[in-house]
Design an enzyme around this catalytic site. Structure first.
Site, PDB file in Angstrom:
ATOM      1  N   CYS A 430       0.843  -1.198   0.000  1.00 60.90           N
ATOM      2  CA  CYS A 430       0.000   0.000   0.000  1.00 60.90           C
ATOM      3  C   CYS A 430       0.871   1.238   0.000  1.00 60.90           C
ATOM      4  O   CYS A 430       0.904   1.996  -0.951  1.00 60.90           O
ATOM      5  CB  CYS A 430      -0.890   0.010   1.233  1.00 60.90           C
ATOM      6  SG  CYS A 430      -2.147  -1.258   1.235  1.00 60.90           S
ATOM      7  N   GLU A 432       4.154   1.132   1.838  1.00 65.66           N
ATOM      8  CA  GLU A 432       5.324   0.757   2.599  1.00 65.66           C
ATOM      9  C   GLU A 432       6.615   1.110   1.879  1.00 65.66           C
ATOM     10  O   GLU A 432       6.828   0.734   0.738  1.00 65.66           O
ATOM     11  CB  GLU A 432       5.297  -0.746   2.903  1.00 65.66           C
ATOM     12  CG  GLU A 432       4.123  -1.166   3.764  1.00 65.66           C
ATOM     13  CD  GLU A 432       2.852  -1.429   2.964  1.00 65.66           C
ATOM     14  OE1 GLU A 432       2.396  -0.525   2.238  1.00 65.66           O
ATOM     15  OE2 GLU A 432       2.319  -2.531   3.045  1.00 65.66           O
TER      16      GLU A 432
END
Lengths: 790, 305
Positions: A430, A432
């Site tokens: 997402c 990271e």
């Protein structure tokens, strides 16, 4: 898009995701025969080779890029060696109203007769749960945290550019050199390393065989293909599949197919979280694109067609479904492949190219669930690229999301990576942050921070179940109602935080070692810098960099709750602690006045209000001090991430009323976004609040913003959005993503889902079809403040 | 140093000048335009607004009222005049059923909030817009704010009806970067009927401001014309406005703003009748025809903004 792409896209869009027991069956048969005869690493590699040799392969009409995870498009494999679905799980998968997977009677029979009898008690999940301590289970079941690795293997892996320069034959030569250099005389780990390296070599052969089988199928199809043009394409496909992945790609087509074979290999070997990502795809493809154009062997349209074919391939791989209760935590078909665009080169210069624009066009035209894409925006990024990205964002699908490349680099350097490696890094999953191709960064699960405050206020007892989950934390001799001041309460909160984190980490570390021992990933290890040199697996500390993250959720909710207690109870004394606790316990029944007081008369996070924002900073610091820098078993360190994906809805559903006025079981705030509706001062104030957190000290943050479409109309709207993003990034922000859709449209989609099947909305660090979301998630998105302009 | 009366500060304001802006709403206006969007900005003193539908009858306001009234029922009425702690009831109302409109603030206080969004002004070419109400009705306070803008390098715009002493207007012109100047009705009698005041001062002020701008000593000017069917679009009205704009000594941009009745709800809340009744929004063709009149006279024109 041309006819071919339109057809392939429609097929991909319309095909219902299905479950395939083929991988489970092959794996079971293989384990029955081989387990115990060879080392675990070699067993895993041989199992992978067996799958590559025997799985059903597929080349569809019109396809240019080939290969599927399952036997057909949108068929998903299962991984019983990690977690074995029960028959009931499979029936639920088939029949549940949201994100269902078609399961055939034959699949059920295979599971009933072959897979379940072998794996019950043998799967990693069964073995782990038998060993996990009761304290952990109590917290886990109450929803204090989740654990990523109880269902899927560690992932969030993205690649660097090595596979575009190096074929598997050369990787095998490197592996052989590393084996030859083993110091059997004095290295006690030589045997383990030798086995791991042998496994890596077997895995390379496996992927080569897999590609050759596609070449053979393509040749066979070409022989009987009546249309000359398609026959020529099939012969070209065969040629490509004989070249890659054994040897390095020579052109744009081979480069995409190279990546796709590696991608398929890693998601066949294991079910790593967040699939696999090519990383900076535009940077990797740019040399092939430019060379093709210069030589006249490629034009812009052909490149776009190939990219579109690749896009559709990724869309054909829905996420592996989970088992048991956690299915509710993250119900999506999205497997989170996240393509990075723009960003920086190793030398720090702007790395965007024409391919970046090409990818944005594909993203915009196809409007598919996956892959997702993001633009890494640095100070070097040209305005033209950001404007192009904003135009796509404005269409409303939530793609692409935007990251501050300069912050992404700074965060990595701060955690000890070289600046060059950091520039090659970016965003996977997402939101990271990671160093592509050189780092194993493992996410261990979400932490329900508002529920930790709930435990603090209830002396360690979960008010929803009445069970004691943690040691008492009340004021000495008086319980929670006797806290003498905010500082005493906060100290108790920090004690509960420490208890929950310690309990979680014990099991995270345990699972970490389980994977290293019983489910290594030798194929993935080939592509991650450090593994071949060290002879160690990706899951065993082989990567150059090793990091572990715990994702902290509900920052907005917990900040506003603490702010309300501080202001209303301890400062203004408008309500007594006991009275507030009673109201929370009763979910505000009969105390709407009090609920409105804390909702409306409390400074809240997201309004550029230093009172609330300083509490957010303090919570942030407490989270960091509880987690940051602690050693993990792979020789790395733990850090925090601030993302919630969809877990804030699940966490909210297991958390009672909170002191910010939130009702029991309502969603918590998502990511680093303010609590839903708490931000009343416009998007610039939200951004200013966020920018007060030292996000560079984390592995990622997530800020959702929803805009009324009218605000972003016209070229002036694009400029406005661009300047908002530039302003945020100048302030040190990390990530921002947008939903540009009005409430009326979302309500209409709820009423007539059939008319809105392709309405993509930003959910968390990814987009999903609005009509595929359950009601809670739909409402949560609608409840996000829609920023209007004034 | 003076305190000003401000009724709102809105960040991410995008309709009052270029880029991302913060709009500061001054309370008090000499005009009473029938279509006024901010009727709460007209009276030059703080007011209390009641939203009975939000009231949860918790009694907090009664306890806070120095006059021992029931503010949930009477706040804002004549009974509150002379209240020694005006707004105390709204401050404690948890439900926001009582709201205080208008707060005394120093220029430093206002600008402290404005300056927080500096990075967004810099990225977008935006800044602050002083609007209202009528900012020039609080001239000294306005000039203090503008001086801070200059010192801090923040670009400023002032949205004015033009009803002010010429000297003050010119000084504001010199102290700011952009004047958003309203041109409402060209016929003075009808201007008086629609706004409560004649327009001679407004027009002569505009000429003087344009003259000053022509000498390069003053802010740029955006002329803003709300187009209100039946009020300022009678035959000859728009031609006259376009003629006037073209006759000014400095080139300026004109913005035609189509009338809309989104303020209707505010009047309802105030318990007042909506003064314009049922005027409907001008059709897009009407707007383009109006724009053509300006274009024909060489005045750069946009619709909306």
């Amino acid at each position: 898009m041309n006819d071919r792409i339109a057809r392939l896209r429609e097929e991909s869009f319309d095909t219902r995701p299905s479950f395939s027991s083929e991988r489970a069956r092959l794996t079971t048969e293989f384990y029955e025969e081989w387990q115990g005869k060879v080392s675990v690493s070699v067993l895993r590699a041989m199992n992978f080779r067996n799958l590559c040799e025997r799985k059903t392969i597929y080349i569809g009409p019109d396809e240019l890029i080939v290969g599927e995870r399952g036997p057909r498009p949108k068929a998903v494999s299962s991984f019983p060696e990690l977690n074995c679905h029960s028959e009931e799980d499979l029936r639920v998968l088939d029949s549940r109203p949201m994100t269902s997977y078609a399961v055939s009677e034959e699949d059920l029979r295979t599971y009933r007769e072959k897979v379940i009898p072998y794996w019950r008690g043998r799967s990693m999940r069964d073995r782990a749960f038998a060993e996990i301590p009761q304290e952990w289970k109590a917290l886990y079941e109450a929803g204090l945290f989740t654990e990523f690795m109880e269902q899927r293997a560690p992932g969030h892996t993205a690649l660097d550019g090595s596979i575009y320069r190096t074929g598997l034959a050369e990787f095998k030569a490197e592996i052989a050199r590393s084996r030859a250099a083993l110091d059997w005389a004095s290295d006690p780990g030589a045997l383990d390393k030798d086995e791991e390296l042998a496994a890596m070599a077997i895995s390379c052969d496996a992927a080569i065989v897999f590609a050759r089988r596609h070449a053979e199928l393509a040749e066979k199809m070409a022989a009987t293909e009546p249309r000359a043009a398609r026959a020529a394409e099939l012969r070209r496909i065969a040629e490509v599949c004989r070249r890659v992945p054994e040897r390095a790609p020579r052109d744009f087509w081979e480069a995409l197919q190279m990546y796709w074979f590696v991608h398929l290999g890693t998601i066949t070997e294991l079910n790593g979280w967040d699939a696999m990502s090519p990383g900076h795809l535009d940077q990797h493809l740019a040399p092939f694109y430019e060379r093709g154009l210069a030589e006249g062997s490629l034009d812009r349209e052909a490149a776009k067609e190939l990219l579109s074919c690749f896009w559709i391939k990724v869309n054909n791989t829905p996420a592996p479904p989970k088992v048991g209760v956690t299915a509710a935590e993250s119900g999506t078909y999205n497997d989170f492949t996240n393509i990075n665009l723009g960003g920086l080169g190793r030398d720090g210069s702007d790395a965007s190219s024409e391919v970046s624009f090409l990818v944005l066009e594909v993203l915009d035209e196809l409007q598919l669930l996956q892959p997702q894409a993001n633009v890494q925006v640095s100070a070097e990024t040209p305005d033209r690229l950001l404007a192009a990205a904003c135009r796509v964002i404005r269409r409303g699908s939530g793609y692409p999301s935007l990251f501050n490349a300069d912050e992404v680099v700074a965060a990595q350097v701060g955690m000890g990576k070289s600046v060059e490696d950091a520039r090659e890094g970016g965003t996977s999953g997402c939101v990271e942050t990671g160093c592509f191709g050189k780092e194993a960064y493992l996410l261990h699960g979400y932490l329900n921070v508002p529920k930790i405050l709930e435990l603090t206020l209830n002396d360690g007892v979960d008010p929803l179940s009445g069970r004691r989950l943690a040691p008492p934390s009340g004021a000495p001799g008086g319980g929670p109602a006797a806290f003498s001041g905010f500082e005493e309460l906060y100290a108790a909160f920090e004690r509960q935080l420490a208890y929950v984190v310690d309990t979680k980490m014990r099991v995270s570390n345990y699972l970490d070692r389980m994977f290293a021992r019983y489910a290594p990933a030798p194929f993935l290890s080939v592509f991650i810098g450090g593994c071949i040199e060290s002879g160690k697996d990706y899951y065993d500390g082989g990567a150059r960099y090793n990091t572990d993250y715990i994702q902290c959720c509900g920052l907005g909710t917990v900040t506003d709750s603490l702010s309300a207690i501080k202001k209303q109870v301890f400062e203004d004394r408008r309500v007594a602690m006991g009275e507030l606790l009673a109201a929370l316990k009763g979910d505000w029944a009969g105390r709407e006045d009090l609920r409105l007081l804390v909702s409306n008369k409390t400074p809240k996070f997201g309004n550029d209000d230093d009172y609330a924002d300083s509490i957010a900073q303090r919570v942030f610091a407490s989270l960091r001090s509880a987690i940051d820098g602690r050693a993990s078993p792979r020789g790395g360190t733990y850090h925090i991430d601030l993302l919630s994906t969809t877990c804030h809805v699940y966490f909210g559903s297991v958390t009672g009323a909170t002191a910010d006025g939130r009702r029991a079981r309502a969603p918590e705030s998502d990511g680093t976004s303010p609590a839903q509706g708490a931000d009343r001062s416009g998007p610039t104030a939200v951004i200013r609040s966020l920018a007060k957190l030292d996000i560079a000290g984390t592995g990622g943050s997530l800020l959702n913003q929803r805009f009324q479409p009218a605000v972003l109309a016209g070229e002036e709207g694009v400029r406005r959005l661009s300047s908002l993003v530039r302003g945020y990034f100048k302030l040190g922000g990390h990530h921002i993503q947008f939903n540009v859709v009005d409430t009326e449209t979302l309500r209409a989609a709820q009423k007539r889902p059939e008319d809105y099947r392709s309405l993509l909305v930003r959910v968390a660090g990814y987009s999903d079809y609005f009509v595929d979301l359950d009601k809670h998630h739909q409402e949560e998105i609608i409840s996000r403040t829609a920023q209007e302009a004034f | 140093m003076s305190a000003g009366l401000v009724f709102d500060i809105r960040k991410f304001s995008i309709h009052d000048g270029p880029g991302i802006r913060t709009a500061v709403f001054f309370k008090g206006c000499p005009l009473h335009c029938l279509w006024c969007h901010n009727p709460e900005g007209i009276a030059p003193f703080p007011e209390l607004l009641r939203r009975p539908e939000r009231c949860v009858d918790c009694g907090s306001c009664r306890k806070a009222c120095p006059l021992n009234l029931d503010p949930a029922r009477v706040a804002g009425s004549a009974a509150c005049r002379g209240c020694p702690d005006f707004g105390a009831c709204a401050a404690v109302c948890p439900a926001e059923a009582l709201q205080l409109v208008g707060r005394r603030m120093s220029a430093e206080e206002v600008m402290g909030i404005v300056l927080r969004d500096r990075p967004f002004y810099e990225e977008s070419g935006g800044g602050v817009t002083f609007t209202g109400g009528e900012p020039l009705a609080q001239g000294e306070f306005l000039l203090e704010c503008l001086a801070i803008c200059r010192a801090e390098g923040i670009r400023s715009a002032v949205d004015t009806s033009g009803w002010a002493a010429e000297e003050l207007l010119l000084e504001v012109g010199r102290a700011s970067d952009l004047i958003l100047y309203d041109l409402k009705v060209m016929d003075s009698e009808r201007h008086r009927a629609a706004t409560g005041l004649a327009n001679e001062l407004i027009l002569s002020n505009l000429r003087a401001l344009a003259r000053q701008a022509a000498r390069g000593a003053s802010a740029g000017i955006y002329l803003r014309l709300p187009l209100i069917p039946g009020i300022n679009d009678l035959p000859g009205d728009l031609e006259a406005a376009a003629e006037f704009a073209a006759s000014l000594e400095v080139p300026l941009e004109a913005y035609l703003l189509p009338y809309h009745d989104s303020a209707r709800g505010k009047y309802r809340l105030r318990g007042e009748a909506y003064p314009l009744g049922s005027v409907s929004a001008p059709a897009p063709e009407r707007m383009s025809a109006a724009a053509a009149l300006f274009e024909a006279r060489g005045v750069p024109v946009s619709i909306g903004g």
